[in-house]
Write a protein that holds these residues in place. Structure first.
Motif, mmCIF file in Angstrom:
data_model
loop_
_atom_site.group_PDB
_atom_site.id
_atom_site.type_symbol
_atom_site.label_atom_id
_atom_site.label_comp_id
_atom_site.label_asym_id
_atom_site.label_seq_id
_atom_site.Cartn_x
_atom_site.Cartn_y
_atom_site.Cartn_z
ATOM 1 N N VAL A 184 34.897 18.389 -12.798
ATOM 2 C CA VAL A 184 35.602 19.681 -12.846
ATOM 3 C C VAL A 184 35.944 20.036 -14.291
ATOM 4 N N LEU B 246 32.807 22.120 -10.129
ATOM 5 C CA LEU B 246 33.704 23.289 -10.102
ATOM 6 C C LEU B 246 34.121 23.609 -11.530
ATOM 7 N N VAL C 14 37.321 25.814 -13.444
ATOM 8 C CA VAL C 14 38.594 26.510 -13.264
ATOM 9 C C VAL C 14 38.751 27.456 -14.447
ATOM 10 N N GLN D 212 40.879 31.275 -11.384
ATOM 11 C CA GLN D 212 39.796 31.454 -10.424
ATOM 12 C C GLN D 212 38.937 30.198 -10.500
ATOM 13 N N VAL D 213 38.517 29.736 -9.328
ATOM 14 C CA VAL D 213 37.690 28.529 -9.288
ATOM 15 C C VAL D 213 36.278 28.918 -8.853
ATOM 16 N N TYR D 214 35.278 28.471 -9.593
ATOM 17 C CA TYR D 214 33.881 28.792 -9.306
ATOM 18 C C TYR D 214 33.082 27.525 -9.038
ATOM 19 N N SER D 215 32.137 27.635 -8.086
ATOM 20 C CA SER D 215 31.126 26.593 -7.905
ATOM 21 C C SER D 215 29.787 27.232 -8.262
ATOM 22 N N LEU E 17 44.195 22.932 -6.313
ATOM 23 C CA LEU E 17 42.896 22.540 -6.879
ATOM 24 C C LEU E 17 42.446 21.188 -6.321
#
Ligand code: CTP
Ligand code: CA
Length: 226
Positions: free
Chosen positions: A145, A169, A171, A190-193, A213
């Motif tokens: 992450v 991920l 953040v 905002q969290v993105y994959s 998270l």
């Protein structure tokens, strides 16, 4: 599950967290650093510990209080952080890189205090190694992450970093926004994959961001079968 398993969602998981800013020396009495307080990384380390994880915290320069009961390793420069992190990477299940690592360091560190002259001074800086990118290249079973501090085009730059650094991920926080970013007790992330946005959190305390998270990480690891 039961109240117990809910409180120990990360039991048996080895979690490495980095926090704070690195410090890049110019001479024995001067250095380059940044505004990172360490609060976000410390909140993640503390929340992971409360969720039952075995936590290792690698911290640069910080102004916040160290969470109690967490194993803390102090480092100064990006290079020291790189060595501390890569040396422990193989043993970890989850690695969360909340540190604000310097992108540049002095091309030469002076052993003596630099003396002023009548002329202007030009500092020559060279690139540091990107720790997260290095981990992304070496990743095996680890859930990786990263963070992305942006002031504009947050989604575009965050997705870019996620792909370039091979993270599970990323953040993202808009550090120009009130209530978000470096020094406060709150954050808006905002969290993105790799598939895009997976969580957009409202203004929350860094402690709440940390817990949410870690729950997201745990759910995604479970869904992936590990
Ligand atoms: N990072 C790192 N090593 C570096 C620089 C950054 O591990 N030498 C990590 C940070 O800890 C963070 C992520 O990379 O998890 C993104 O950091 P950020 O500064 O937002 O991105 P950069 O890739 O450095 O790009 P830029 O500063 O140009 O936006
Ligand atoms: Ca950077």
């Amino acid at each position: 599950g039961s109240w117990f398993s809910r409180g120990a969602k990360l039991k048996g998981k080895r979690v490495l967290v980095t926090a704070g800013g690195t410090m890049e020396r110019l001479d024995p009495v001067r250095f380059l650093t940044n505004d990172s307080s360490g609060k976000m990384g410390f909140a993640i380390a503390e929340a992971a510990q409360l969720m039952g994880a075995d936590v290792t915290l690698i911290a640069g320069r910080t102004t916040a209080a160290v969470p109690s009961g967490v194993n803390v390793i102090r480092v100064e420069s990006a290079q020291e952080m790189l060595e501390a992190v890569t040396g422990r990477f193989a043993d970890m299940d989850i690695v969360i890189k909340a540190a604000a690592v310097a992108d540049y360091r002095a091309a030469q560190i002076s052993g003596q205090k630099l003396k002023k002259t009548g002329e202007k001074l030009v500092l020559e800086l060279e690139r540091t190694v990107d720790i997260l990118e290095t981990l992304g290249q070496r990743k095996q079973h680890q859930f990786l992450v990263g963070f992305a501090a942006e002031t504009d085009q947050v989604e575009r730059y965050a997705m870019d970093k996620l792909r370039r650094k091979n993270c599970d991920l990323i953040v993202a926080n808009d550090v120009a926004k009130d209530g978000a970013g470096f020094n406060g007790d709150t954050n808006i992330v905002q969290v993105y994959s790799s598939e895009g946005l997976v969580d957009s959190m409202p203004l929350l305390s860094k402690r709440e961001v940390a817990t949410r998270l870690l729950e997201l990480i745990e759910a995604r690891m479970n869904a992936a079968g590990g």
